[in-house]
Design a protein around this motif. Structure first.
Motif, mmCIF file in Angstrom:
data_model
loop_
_atom_site.group_PDB
_atom_site.id
_atom_site.type_symbol
_atom_site.label_atom_id
_atom_site.label_comp_id
_atom_site.label_asym_id
_atom_site.label_seq_id
_atom_site.Cartn_x
_atom_site.Cartn_y
_atom_site.Cartn_z
ATOM 1 N N VAL A 76 59.991 8.228 -6.122
ATOM 2 C CA VAL A 76 60.279 7.746 -4.771
ATOM 3 C C VAL A 76 60.795 8.937 -3.969
ATOM 4 N N LEU A 77 60.030 9.337 -2.956
ATOM 5 C CA LEU A 77 60.382 10.479 -2.111
ATOM 6 C C LEU A 77 60.816 9.988 -0.741
ATOM 7 N N ARG A 78 61.890 10.542 -0.241
ATOM 8 C CA ARG A 78 62.352 10.254 1.127
ATOM 9 C C ARG A 78 62.105 11.532 1.920
ATOM 10 N N ILE A 79 61.126 11.489 2.835
ATOM 11 C CA ILE A 79 60.659 12.698 3.512
ATOM 12 C C ILE A 79 60.366 12.463 4.993
ATOM 13 N N LYS A 80 60.281 13.569 5.715
ATOM 14 C CA LYS A 80 59.796 13.572 7.100
ATOM 15 C C LYS A 80 58.976 14.842 7.228
ATOM 16 N N GLY A 81 57.757 14.700 7.734
ATOM 17 C CA GLY A 81 56.874 15.859 7.759
ATOM 18 C C GLY A 81 56.283 16.171 9.110
ATOM 19 N N ASP A 82 55.086 16.668 9.052
ATOM 20 C CA ASP A 82 54.382 17.181 10.224
ATOM 21 C C ASP A 82 52.990 16.569 10.370
ATOM 22 N N GLY A 83 52.763 15.462 9.686
ATOM 23 C CA GLY A 83 51.457 14.802 9.768
ATOM 24 C C GLY A 83 50.410 15.407 8.843
ATOM 25 N N LYS A 84 50.787 16.372 8.028
ATOM 26 C CA LYS A 84 49.828 17.069 7.158
ATOM 27 C C LYS A 84 49.838 16.487 5.750
ATOM 28 N N LYS A 85 48.799 16.848 4.991
ATOM 29 C CA LYS A 85 48.658 16.373 3.622
ATOM 30 C C LYS A 85 49.328 17.349 2.657
ATOM 31 N N TYR A 86 50.073 16.796 1.725
ATOM 32 C CA TYR A 86 50.745 17.544 0.664
ATOM 33 C C TYR A 86 50.393 16.881 -0.664
ATOM 34 N N ALA A 87 50.795 17.502 -1.752
ATOM 35 C CA ALA A 87 50.677 16.856 -3.062
ATOM 36 C C ALA A 87 52.015 16.993 -3.777
ATOM 37 N N PHE A 88 52.420 15.900 -4.397
ATOM 38 C CA PHE A 88 53.604 15.916 -5.251
ATOM 39 C C PHE A 88 53.102 16.109 -6.671
ATOM 40 N N ARG A 89 53.768 16.977 -7.422
ATOM 41 C CA ARG A 89 53.336 17.283 -8.779
ATOM 42 C C ARG A 89 54.497 17.188 -9.754
ATOM 43 N N CYS A 90 54.161 16.960 -11.010
ATOM 44 C CA CYS A 90 55.181 16.968 -12.059
ATOM 45 C C CYS A 90 54.576 17.460 -13.360
ATOM 46 N N LYS A 91 55.458 17.903 -14.244
ATOM 47 C CA LYS A 91 55.086 18.290 -15.607
ATOM 48 C C LYS A 91 55.987 17.535 -16.558
ATOM 49 N N SER A 92 55.450 17.216 -17.729
ATOM 50 C CA SER A 92 56.263 16.512 -18.714
ATOM 51 C C SER A 92 56.871 17.452 -19.750
ATOM 52 N N ILE A 158 62.916 17.125 3.198
ATOM 53 C CA ILE A 158 63.083 16.272 2.019
ATOM 54 C C ILE A 158 64.553 15.870 1.910
ATOM 55 N N GLU A 159 64.787 14.559 1.844
ATOM 56 C CA GLU A 159 66.140 14.054 1.673
ATOM 57 C C GLU A 159 66.453 13.850 0.187
ATOM 58 N N SER A 160 65.495 13.246 -0.530
ATOM 59 C CA SER A 160 65.750 12.945 -1.942
ATOM 60 C C SER A 160 64.464 12.697 -2.706
ATOM 61 N N ILE A 161 64.581 12.849 -4.029
ATOM 62 C CA ILE A 161 63.496 12.539 -4.952
ATOM 63 C C ILE A 161 64.132 11.749 -6.100
ATOM 64 N N HIS A 162 63.645 10.531 -6.293
ATOM 65 C CA HIS A 162 64.156 9.644 -7.331
ATOM 66 C C HIS A 162 63.001 9.185 -8.226
ATOM 67 N N ILE A 163 63.353 8.545 -9.329
ATOM 68 C CA ILE A 163 62.381 7.792 -10.102
ATOM 69 C C ILE A 163 62.837 6.341 -10.091
#
Length: 164
Positions: A76-92, A158-163
């Motif tokens: 769960v991401l709490r964000i404010k952007g610029d109208g553009k496309k991004y990707a969120f990524r993770c590694k295990s 970016i305000e926060s990143i949760h699971i």
């Protein structure tokens, strides 16, 4: 489980050195990204993506102490952007070469984006792999990348990143 667990919450005292920029200069590109804390205490990932010298991306990543996340099902991401496309990524795992990626559009108003683990696709250097999507067993790294194939300035707050 619908309870939120914090992965990273920005504030004025956040240690920004825990976030590492990876620009396309690792392959000769000229893009320039940076991570800062603004006056409101939010993280700001901003910069300029250049296509010169086969470039085209800026990424910011945060390594976390490897934690089990099998009781959760989404980021769960709490964000404010610029109208553009991004990707969120993770590694295990810290030695895992590929990442799991999910594209999202960052609107110009504050928004909460929920990213189901099962929709995060395995990628390596921008190419999709024929591997299962993220199974959500462990988490060792989170990252945000911009790579839209065009030269552009960008700003993502970016305000926060949760699971969850």
């Amino acid at each position: 489980m619908s309870e939120l667990k914090s992965i990273f919450e920005f504030n004025k005292k956040s240690n920004i050195k825990q976030w590492h920029i990876v620009n396309d200069d690792v392959m000769g590109g000229l893009s320039m990204g940076l991570m800062q804390i603004n006056l409101a205490g939010n993280g700001v990932f901003s910069g300029h993506v250049s296509l010169a010298n086969n470039g085209g991306f800026c990424l910011v990543r945060h390594d976390v102490e490897r934690i089990p996340v099998d009781k959760y099902s989404s980021f769960v991401l709490r964000i404010k952007g610029d109208g553009k496309k991004y990707a969120f990524r993770c590694k295990s795992g810290e030695h895992q070469r590929h990442t799991y990626s999910y594209d999202f559009k960052a609107g110009k108003e504050w928004q909460t984006i929920e990213i189901p683990f099962k929709e995060m696709e395995a990628v390596f250097r921008g190419e999709e792999l024929k591997l299962p999507n993220y199974h959500g067993d462990y988490l060792a790294q989170i990252a945000i990348i911009i790579k839209n194939g065009i030269e552009e300035d960008f700003t993502l707050e970016i305000e926060s990143i949760h699971i969850k």
